[in-house]
Scaffold this active site. Structure first.
Site, PDB file in Angstrom:
ATOM      1  CB  SER A   1       0.707  52.626 -26.151  1.00 20.20           C
ATOM      2  OG  SER A   1       0.460  53.967 -25.507  1.00 20.20           O
TER       3      SER A   1
ATOM      4  CG  HIS B   1      -3.491  56.276 -26.961  1.00 18.36           C
ATOM      5  ND1 HIS B   1      -2.338  56.837 -27.374  1.00 18.36           N
ATOM      6  CD2 HIS B   1      -3.219  55.200 -26.136  1.00 18.36           C
ATOM      7  CE1 HIS B   1      -1.252  56.442 -27.094  1.00 18.36           C
ATOM      8  NE2 HIS B   1      -1.606  55.124 -26.363  1.00 18.36           N
TER       9      HIS B   1
END
Length: 297
Positions: free
Chosen positions: A75, A184
């Site tokens: 991430s 996300h």
């Protein structure tokens, strides 16, 4: 964070000082003394984590560490990986992750988004539970962290429905996470468009070290691919399980985790025990990692 490291390695506070000059406030002081409410704001947390990982990356080389064959980051950590690969410079990365935090925070009004951890369920079952629970809202599997460990995200009501659907399918645990930003997932597409505009104004270079990216779990080095996938990352799942498997398939046997804590090392054990991951957040840990690389090359 990194207090012990800073006592031994001057480069830690030097790196934080560089970040502070960009941000306009004392990031190191905030990390060490708080207040926690300020530090937990995603616009602060993201630069803090990036700076910590870059500081440890630099210390690895100060201590004579070897250059890796690949880099990858989970991430936000992908920005650290891109700095390590010399695709992004550190100053631009700091500005980008601060903006990323602002865009994510404003993309979904407070209280309307949610994330949850699903433990003990197959990936396909989590995906199916999200599809079943959506009912026209957004909810999806967004972090495939390890076998049996998936994070979902979306609108708050849909995530709550998906939690119950996962429990009904046999999840060992299905619990909300203490975050307000549903990372996300499709709710971040607007933020991604604004991030893409910012990236167009940043010098983005081909990577000198191959990068395994979150969105594809495949190796990339050319700047256009790296940039495109970084934009998609904001609204696409983090394929971390596949990323680790890609590294192992490419004959990576030893890795260093440049960051505070040992989260990625723990996930790696669950994904593939052929990969040994060493933290380097204090002198003892760095010594063990160096020894491992000296033995295994």
């Amino acid at each position: 964070m990194l207090a012990t490291a800073a006592e031994n390695w001057p480069i830690i506070e030097k790196t934080f000082s560089e970040a502070s000059d960009v941000l306009g406030y004392d990031l190191w002081h905030l990390c060490q003394h708080g207040p926690a409410d300020d530090l937990n704001q995603t616009t602060v947390t993201q630069p803090a984590l990036l700076t910590a990982s870059v500081a440890l990356w630099r210390q690895w080389f100060v201590a004579g560490g070897k250059a890796p064959d690949y880099v990858a980051g989970h991430s936000l950590g992908e920005y650290s990986a891109l700095v390590a690969a010399e695709s992004l410079n550190f100053f631009d990365a700091i500005k980008l992750v601060q903006l990323r935090g602002e865009l994510m925070q404003t993309a979904v009004p407070a209280g309307e988004g949610k994330m949850a951890a699903i433990i003990g369920l197959e990936d396909d079952d989590v995906t199916a539970a999200c599809a079943e629970a959506a009912n026209g809202d957004v909810v999806s599997a967004v972090n495939f962290n390890a076998p049996g460990q998936v994070v979902i995200a979306g609108s708050a009501a849909a995530v709550e429905r998906a939690i119950e659907a996962c429990k009904a399918r046999g999840a060992r645990k299905a619990m909300p996470l203490p975050v307000s930003v549903p990372s996300h997932c499709a709710l971040m597409k607007g933020a991604a468009e604004e991030l893409a505009t910012a990236l167009d104004n940043v010098d983005f270079n081909d990577a000198v070290i191959p990068v395994v990216q979150n969105v594809t779990a495949s190796v990339a080095q050319d700047s256009d691919t790296l940039k495109s996938n970084l934009v998609k990352q904001l609204y696409s799942p983090v394929l971390w399980t596949d990323t680790v498997r890609k590294l192992v398939a490419n004959d990576v046997k030893v890795a260093v985790e440049c960051g505070a804590g040992k989260v990625l090392a723990g996930l790696a054990k669950r994904i593939d025990r052929d990969l040994s991951v060493y933290g380097i957040e204090d002198p003892d840990a760095l010594a063990k990692a160096s020894e491992a690389f000296g033995q295994k090359g």
